[in-house]
Design a protein around this motif. Structure first.
Motif, PDB file in Angstrom:
ATOM      1  N   ASP A  15      -7.714  -3.975  15.980  1.00  0.00           N
ATOM      2  CA  ASP A  15      -7.110  -2.703  15.604  1.00  0.00           C
ATOM      3  C   ASP A  15      -5.800  -2.982  14.871  1.00  0.00           C
ATOM      4  O   ASP A  15      -4.879  -3.578  15.426  1.00  0.00           O
ATOM      5  CB  ASP A  15      -6.856  -1.883  16.868  1.00  0.00           C
ATOM      6  CG  ASP A  15      -6.378  -0.471  16.549  1.00  0.00           C
ATOM      7  OD1 ASP A  15      -5.999  -0.227  15.387  1.00  0.00           O
ATOM      8  OD2 ASP A  15      -6.380   0.363  17.463  1.00  0.00           O
ATOM      9  N   ARG A  16      -5.673  -2.530  13.611  1.00  0.00           N
ATOM     10  CA  ARG A  16      -4.476  -2.788  12.821  1.00  0.00           C
ATOM     11  C   ARG A  16      -3.239  -2.132  13.420  1.00  0.00           C
ATOM     12  O   ARG A  16      -2.121  -2.591  13.182  1.00  0.00           O
ATOM     13  CB  ARG A  16      -4.681  -2.301  11.385  1.00  0.00           C
ATOM     14  CG  ARG A  16      -5.677  -3.157  10.597  1.00  0.00           C
ATOM     15  CD  ARG A  16      -5.866  -2.633   9.186  1.00  0.00           C
ATOM     16  NE  ARG A  16      -6.827  -3.446   8.437  1.00  0.00           N
ATOM     17  CZ  ARG A  16      -6.513  -4.525   7.754  1.00  0.00           C
ATOM     18  NH1 ARG A  16      -5.254  -4.932   7.708  1.00  0.00           N
ATOM     19  NH2 ARG A  16      -7.429  -5.221   7.108  1.00  0.00           N
ATOM     20  N   ALA A  17      -3.419  -1.052  14.184  1.00  0.00           N
ATOM     21  CA  ALA A  17      -2.268  -0.389  14.773  1.00  0.00           C
ATOM     22  C   ALA A  17      -1.539  -1.283  15.769  1.00  0.00           C
ATOM     23  O   ALA A  17      -0.350  -1.089  16.040  1.00  0.00           O
ATOM     24  CB  ALA A  17      -2.704   0.909  15.455  1.00  0.00           C
ATOM     25  N   ALA A  18      -2.252  -2.245  16.321  1.00  0.00           N
ATOM     26  CA  ALA A  18      -1.640  -3.139  17.305  1.00  0.00           C
ATOM     27  C   ALA A  18      -1.067  -4.403  16.675  1.00  0.00           C
ATOM     28  O   ALA A  18      -0.556  -5.269  17.392  1.00  0.00           O
ATOM     29  CB  ALA A  18      -2.671  -3.522  18.374  1.00  0.00           C
ATOM     30  N   LEU A  19      -1.136  -4.515  15.354  1.00  0.00           N
ATOM     31  CA  LEU A  19      -0.686  -5.743  14.694  1.00  0.00           C
ATOM     32  C   LEU A  19       0.785  -6.070  14.932  1.00  0.00           C
ATOM     33  O   LEU A  19       1.122  -7.230  15.159  1.00  0.00           O
ATOM     34  CB  LEU A  19      -0.968  -5.674  13.190  1.00  0.00           C
ATOM     35  CG  LEU A  19      -2.344  -6.174  12.749  1.00  0.00           C
ATOM     36  CD1 LEU A  19      -2.515  -6.005  11.255  1.00  0.00           C
ATOM     37  CD2 LEU A  19      -2.525  -7.634  13.139  1.00  0.00           C
ATOM     38  N   ARG A 217      -8.700 -13.577   9.428  1.00  0.00           N
ATOM     39  CA  ARG A 217      -9.962 -13.549   8.701  1.00  0.00           C
ATOM     40  C   ARG A 217     -10.755 -12.277   9.003  1.00  0.00           C
ATOM     41  O   ARG A 217     -11.417 -11.721   8.119  1.00  0.00           O
ATOM     42  CB  ARG A 217     -10.797 -14.775   9.060  1.00  0.00           C
ATOM     43  CG  ARG A 217     -10.291 -16.058   8.446  1.00  0.00           C
ATOM     44  CD  ARG A 217     -11.151 -17.222   8.890  1.00  0.00           C
ATOM     45  NE  ARG A 217     -10.664 -18.480   8.316  1.00  0.00           N
ATOM     46  CZ  ARG A 217     -11.055 -19.670   8.734  1.00  0.00           C
ATOM     47  NH1 ARG A 217     -11.938 -19.760   9.722  1.00  0.00           N
ATOM     48  NH2 ARG A 217     -10.589 -20.762   8.169  1.00  0.00           N
ATOM     49  N   GLU A 218     -10.724 -11.838  10.260  1.00  0.00           N
ATOM     50  CA  GLU A 218     -11.411 -10.599  10.600  1.00  0.00           C
ATOM     51  C   GLU A 218     -10.782  -9.415   9.877  1.00  0.00           C
ATOM     52  O   GLU A 218     -11.475  -8.500   9.416  1.00  0.00           O
ATOM     53  CB  GLU A 218     -11.365 -10.379  12.115  1.00  0.00           C
ATOM     54  CG  GLU A 218     -12.130 -11.411  12.941  1.00  0.00           C
ATOM     55  CD  GLU A 218     -13.631 -11.324  12.738  1.00  0.00           C
ATOM     56  OE1 GLU A 218     -14.107 -10.279  12.253  1.00  0.00           O
ATOM     57  OE2 GLU A 218     -14.334 -12.300  13.045  1.00  0.00           O
ATOM     58  N   LEU A 219      -9.471  -9.438   9.751  1.00  0.00           N
ATOM     59  CA  LEU A 219      -8.770  -8.323   9.117  1.00  0.00           C
ATOM     60  C   LEU A 219      -9.031  -8.241   7.617  1.00  0.00           C
ATOM     61  O   LEU A 219      -9.162  -7.150   7.057  1.00  0.00           O
ATOM     62  CB  LEU A 219      -7.266  -8.436   9.380  1.00  0.00           C
ATOM     63  CG  LEU A 219      -6.810  -8.124  10.810  1.00  0.00           C
ATOM     64  CD1 LEU A 219      -5.369  -8.534  11.001  1.00  0.00           C
ATOM     65  CD2 LEU A 219      -6.987  -6.638  11.110  1.00  0.00           C
TER      66      LEU A 219
END
Length: 428
Positions: A15-19, A217-219
């Protein structure tokens, strides 16, 4: 609370929000490992040339100590990069630190047995610990935003300051602590380094989760790319096709070679002018402070002014360092100032060069290119360390600094050419 899965185990897109939280946690783990790795590495390096001279009985051969410490990482750079490409940063860093433990044990064994070949073999394997610390800077950049990559790299490089500055200063007590065991005092730092590297390996193995490279890589979707896109061949092709990547490679390699060559023989030069172990430790500590303490400044400058500007700064600082150290003679204060600038120039070159390299190649090929960079820098520095002992023995420490400064001319020329060629594209 939004959490990120361990992509190294699940393969799910985080989840990008948790980056932001993930970046802080990964950075904290890398900082802790850098402190420990820097402590272990600097503790051993402080008296490596002195120990080599004692065991070999020749100052000309003392340069083989630093040559071995960078030859080992050079041989391991690509296998380690291949491991990271396939399995992620965590397994590679753990392996590097564990090899540092093994190398330290072999160094001590060689010193006890008075075996110079065994000593050099141990130093080569010990150097893998420093390779782990160097590779950690790329782990910091894996999840960083493009405009903050240099600062992410420099934050982790800066963390090494604490351990690296302390390391040379505990070399003397570390030596005294083992003399009752029949171990030469100059080998004592390696006994302590083995324990510290072990703690660092455990820390990374347990806490560096999720793996930053696999998560990145997943992102960006590159996890779905075929293995060929992440191969060494792909990395070589990416460097060949990018003038900026070639400049980055040259910058890191030349900065590291000049620093290693001059720094490794400074303890020998100081000893000739009557310096004791404590003074040598102080000079090396100040040098290491220059290497790491101001790296956040170099990262900020690289992000704000551009990578190429800081590469030019690196060349200027390293030239000034060679001038000061090479003309110091018996002036320990001037040698100290020269070694500080030497570290500062190395920091500028490493941070700006590493950031430029990461910027200049496709995401799937980055791990391979980063491994190629560390291979190149360690091979070059190994040759420099080997030559350094011969130059000092035959011509003197001043000539060594002159040769080191001459290495910077191609780097400066290539930076100027690249800057003019890409002026229309704005800051690097």
């Amino acid at each position: 609370m939004t959490t990120l899965p361990d992509t190294s185990d699940t393969g799910r897109v985080p989840d990008r929000a948790a980056l932001p939280a993930l970046r802080r946690r990964i950075t904290a783990v890398l900082i802790a490992s850098q402190i420990l790795g820097g402590l272990a590495n600097a503790t051993g390096i402080a008296l490596a040339a002195v120990l080599a001279a004692e065991i070999s009985g020749s100052q000309a051969l003392s340069g083989l100590a630093s040559a071995s410490m960078v030859a080992g990482p050079a041989l391991l750079a690509m296998p380690l990069a291949a491991l990271m490409t396939k399995r992620g940063r965590r397994p590679g860093l753990v392996l590097a630190y564990l090899l540092g433990v093994v190398g330290a044990v072999v160094v001590v064994t060689g010193a006890v047995l008075d075996s110079f070949p065994l000593l050099l073999c141990g130093m080569a394997v010990f150097g893998a610990g420093s390779l782990g610390n160097l590779q950690a800077r790329y782990a910091a950049a894996d999840l960083a935003e493009p405009g903050r990559r240099a600062r992410a790299i420099s934050t982790v490089v800066w963390a090494t300051t604490i351990g690296a500055v302390l390391g040379p200063n505990i070399a003397a007590p570390a030596g005294r602590s083992v003399t009752g065991l029949g171990i030469p005092a100059a080998a004592g730092p390696f006994v302590w380094a083995a324990g510290v590297f072990l703690v660092s390996a455990v820390l990374v193995a347990v806490l560096l989760r999720p793996d930053p490279l696999l998560t990145a890589r997943e992102l960006d979707g590159s996890a779905a790319q075929p293995p060929a896109a992440r191969s060494l061949r792909a990395g070589v092709a990416a460097v060949r096709e990018s003038p900026r990547a070639r400049l980055a490679l040259v910058t890191v390699a030349v900065s590291h070679t000049a620093m290693v060559s001059i720094m490794s023989m400074t303890p020998v030069a100081l000893t000739r002018h009557g310096a004791d172990i404590e003074l040598i430790g102080l000079v090396i500590s100040i040098h290491i402070a220059g290497m790491y303490a101001f790296s956040p400044v170099m990262g900020w400058l690289s992000d704000r002014l551009g990578r190429l500007s800081v590469i030019g700064l690196a060349a200027g600082l390293l030239c000034c360092a060679a001038l000061l150290a090479g003309t110091a003679g018996a002036s320990h204060r001037q040698t100290m100032a020269g070694l500080f600038l030497l570290g500062l120039g190395w920091s500028a070159g490493l941070v700006s060069g590493s950031a430029l390299l990461t910027d200049s190649v496709p995401g799937p090929a980055r791990a391979a290119v980063q491994g190629l960079c560390d291979l190149t820098m360690n091979v070059a520095a190994g040759l420099g360390g080997l030559a350094a002992g011969l130059i000092v023995a035959r011509a003197g420490y001043g000539w060594l600094n002159a040769v080191g400064a001459s290495l910077l001319l191609p780097m400066a020329g290539l930076a100027l050419f690249t800057s003019r060629r890409h002026a229309a594209q704005g800051p690097a």
